[in-house]
Design a protein around this motif. Structure first.
Motif, PDB file in Angstrom:
ATOM      1  N   GLU A   1       0.636  -1.332  -0.573  1.00  0.00           N
ATOM      2  CA  GLU A   1       0.235  -0.161   0.607  1.00  0.00           C
ATOM      3  C   GLU A   1       0.657   1.362   0.366  1.00  0.00           C
ATOM      4  N   SER A   2       0.659   2.485  -0.982  1.00  0.00           N
ATOM      5  CA  SER A   2       1.801   3.375  -0.611  1.00  0.00           C
ATOM      6  C   SER A   2       1.136   4.223   0.074  1.00  0.00           C
ATOM      7  N   TYR A   3       0.109   4.328  -0.018  1.00  0.00           N
ATOM      8  CA  TYR A   3      -0.318   5.756   0.784  1.00  0.00           C
ATOM      9  C   TYR A   3       0.545   5.982   2.429  1.00  0.00           C
ATOM     10  N   PRO A   4       0.630   6.844   2.536  1.00  0.00           N
ATOM     11  CA  PRO A   4       2.026   7.320   4.026  1.00  0.00           C
ATOM     12  C   PRO A   4       1.576   7.366   5.440  1.00  0.00           C
ATOM     13  N   ASN A   5       1.669   6.219   5.695  1.00  0.00           N
ATOM     14  CA  ASN A   5       1.703   6.734   7.267  1.00  0.00           C
ATOM     15  C   ASN A   5       1.759   8.083   8.494  1.00  0.00           C
ATOM     16  N   LEU A   6       0.899   8.331   8.776  1.00  0.00           N
ATOM     17  CA  LEU A   6       1.327   9.449   9.083  1.00  0.00           C
ATOM     18  C   LEU A   6       0.480   9.563  11.294  1.00  0.00           C
ATOM     19  N   THR A   7       1.523  10.113  11.699  1.00  0.00           N
ATOM     20  CA  THR A   7       1.622  10.042  13.560  1.00  0.00           C
ATOM     21  C   THR A   7       0.333  11.038  13.423  1.00  0.00           C
TER      22      THR A   7
END
Lengths: 312, 157
Positions: B133-139
């Motif tokens: 999955e290419s979406y970034p994982n944002l905190t």
């Protein structure tokens, strides 16, 4: 034995029927595989690729039925536009995404207007691009943007009885291809049915008829060969030795001017009917899109009039 | 003997073949697709095939009648498209879907009804695109303010 020879078609006639059947059958199989549908456990992308290969082979065979129009540039453009329009048509009806369908339909329209240009119809080419590609496709895109909320919907991935529809449509296509592709111009004196057809009166053009019949003194024939726009002129002089200026229809005026003259004189009622049709369609659209809600028993008519709409 | 025309019977046959192909493919699309918009595009494609044949016949016979008839077809197509779009907007507002199967109540008498579950059964499976999955994982940063949660999509009744 002789009786059978008369009834049964000859081998060449059978070949003339079978070769279009083979080509159209390839196209049918390919298009059937490309249509969105569940085929067991087979992967859709593999099926689409296989169908594209089969349909491409069918298209190659279909192009083999065409004959080049002579000079190089019209030949090249005829083949380019024809192949593009057929490919675009297949992809319009097999795309899973309606937006892609609309864009492929735009390519069909563009190549069709290119073919119009090749057939000496520049006004229609421009009109088709303006009406279809300019208005219809943009409006279709607008509706698609309005309606596409759920992404890939079920009904876009499931064709409705694709096998039967494919068989019926390509049967129609085979009939048309067979009856059109077998019309050949034979050499003069050819007494076979196809050879005779080329010299039949039904396929004579109007200006050919004029050279054949125009010398006769019958006023009926002269009137039938003349566009009605030019009939109101004074009749030709009765003196047969005097040169008669007979209008020849085409090449009398430049293209668009001739079309306009024909449209507004020979086909004046047609233009009027077209205008009336557009007007009625305008009224119909306004009436359809703003329906008045029905007054149901239990609702107060005064309240309905005040609020404008009541949800049941 | 009249001068030979560039637009011979062979060229006329090319045009008729292309027109026949467009007509048959449009007919296939109209019969087999379920999306209302694609069905109307297919009907327009049938009109295109007919217009191509008419223009070729008019050019072959050397008169304007084919082009005049094609202008008539353009007019009818414009009327048809406007009314079709109005209908599509109305129908979509009622059922929130472009599926033509939902409107089978107005079918001919004596034709068996298609259960609506057939559409989901016959739909081809969606292939998952392989790869991560290419979406970034944002905190999440800061404290989330108190606000009413509203759904993104409001389905109409």
């Amino acid at each position: 034995m002789d009786m059978w020879k008369e009834i049964l078609p000859s081998w060449s006639a059978i070949g003339e029927m079978l070769i279009p059947a083979l080509v159209v059958g390839l196209g049918a199989i390919g298009t059937y595989l490309m249509l969105p549908h569940r085929h067991g456990v087979a992967r859709p992308r593999v099926l689409f690729g296989a169908g594209a290969v089969a349909a491409g082979l069918g298209l190659l065979g279909f192009v083999a039925f065409w004959s080049p129009p002579g000079p190089v540039l019209p030949t090249v453009f005829l083949y380019i536009f024809g192949v593009t329009s057929v490919i675009g048509a297949v992809l319009t009806i097999t795309s899973r995404d309606p937006v892609a369908s609309a864009l492929w339909f735009a390519s069909v329209v563009l190549s069709t207007s290119g073919l119009f240009l090749l057939a000496d119809a520049p006004f229609l080419a421009a009109g088709t691009i303006i009406v279809y590609a300019g208005a219809v496709v943009v409006t279709f895109l607008f509706v698609i943007m309005l309606a596409q909320m759920e992404g890939k919907a079920d009904y876009d991935r499931a064709a409705r009885s694709p096998a039967m529809a494919t068989v019926i449509s390509f049967l129609v296509l085979w009939c048309l291809v067979y009856s059109v592709a077998t019309v050949r111009t034979g050499p003069p004196g050819d007494e076979s049915p196809m050879g005779r057809l080329a010299h039949e009166d039904a396929l004579h053009r109007s200006y050919n008829l004029e050279t054949f019949l125009g010398d006769s003194d019958e006023p009926v024939i002269h009137q039938a060969l003349t566009p009605t726009a030019q009939i109101s002129e004074p009749p030709p002089p009765p003196d047969p030795s005097a040169p008669v200026d007979r209008p020849s229809g085409r090449a009398e005026k430049p293209n668009v001017a001739g079309l306009g003259a024909s449209l507004y004189s020979d086909h004046l009622v047609t233009a009027g009917i077209a205008g009336a049709l557009l007007f009625v369609a305008l009224i119909g659209c306004v009436a359809i899109t703003n329906p008045r809600r029905p007054i149901r028993p239990g609702h107060d008519p005064a309240q309905v009039a005040a609020v404008g709409s009541i949800r049941p | 003997m009249p001068a030979t025309d560039v637009f011979s019977l062979d060229v006329l046959r090319d045009y008729l073949l292309i027109g026949a192909a467009l007509f048959a493919l449009g007919m296939l699309g109209f019969l087999s697709r379920r999306n209302l918009i694609v069905m109307f595009l297919s009907a327009e494609m049938m009109l295109q095939g007919t217009a191509l044949s008419l223009v070729a016949f008019g050019r072959y016979h050397g008169n304007w009648t084919g082009q005049v008839f094609t202008i008539m077809i353009l007019t009818v197509a414009a009327c048809e498209a406007s009314i079709a779009l109005a209908l599509i907007v109305i129908l979509y507002n009622r059922r929130s879907s472009l599926d033509v199967t939902l409107w089978q109540d107005i079918r001919e008498e004596g034709v068996a009804a298609t259960p609506t579950s057939v559409v989901a059964e016959e739909a081809e499976p969606i292939e998952a695109i392989p790869g991560p999955e290419s979406y970034p994982n944002l905190t999440p940063a800061g404290v989330e303010p108190a606000h009413p949660v509203q759904p993104w999509i409001v389905t109409r009744d």
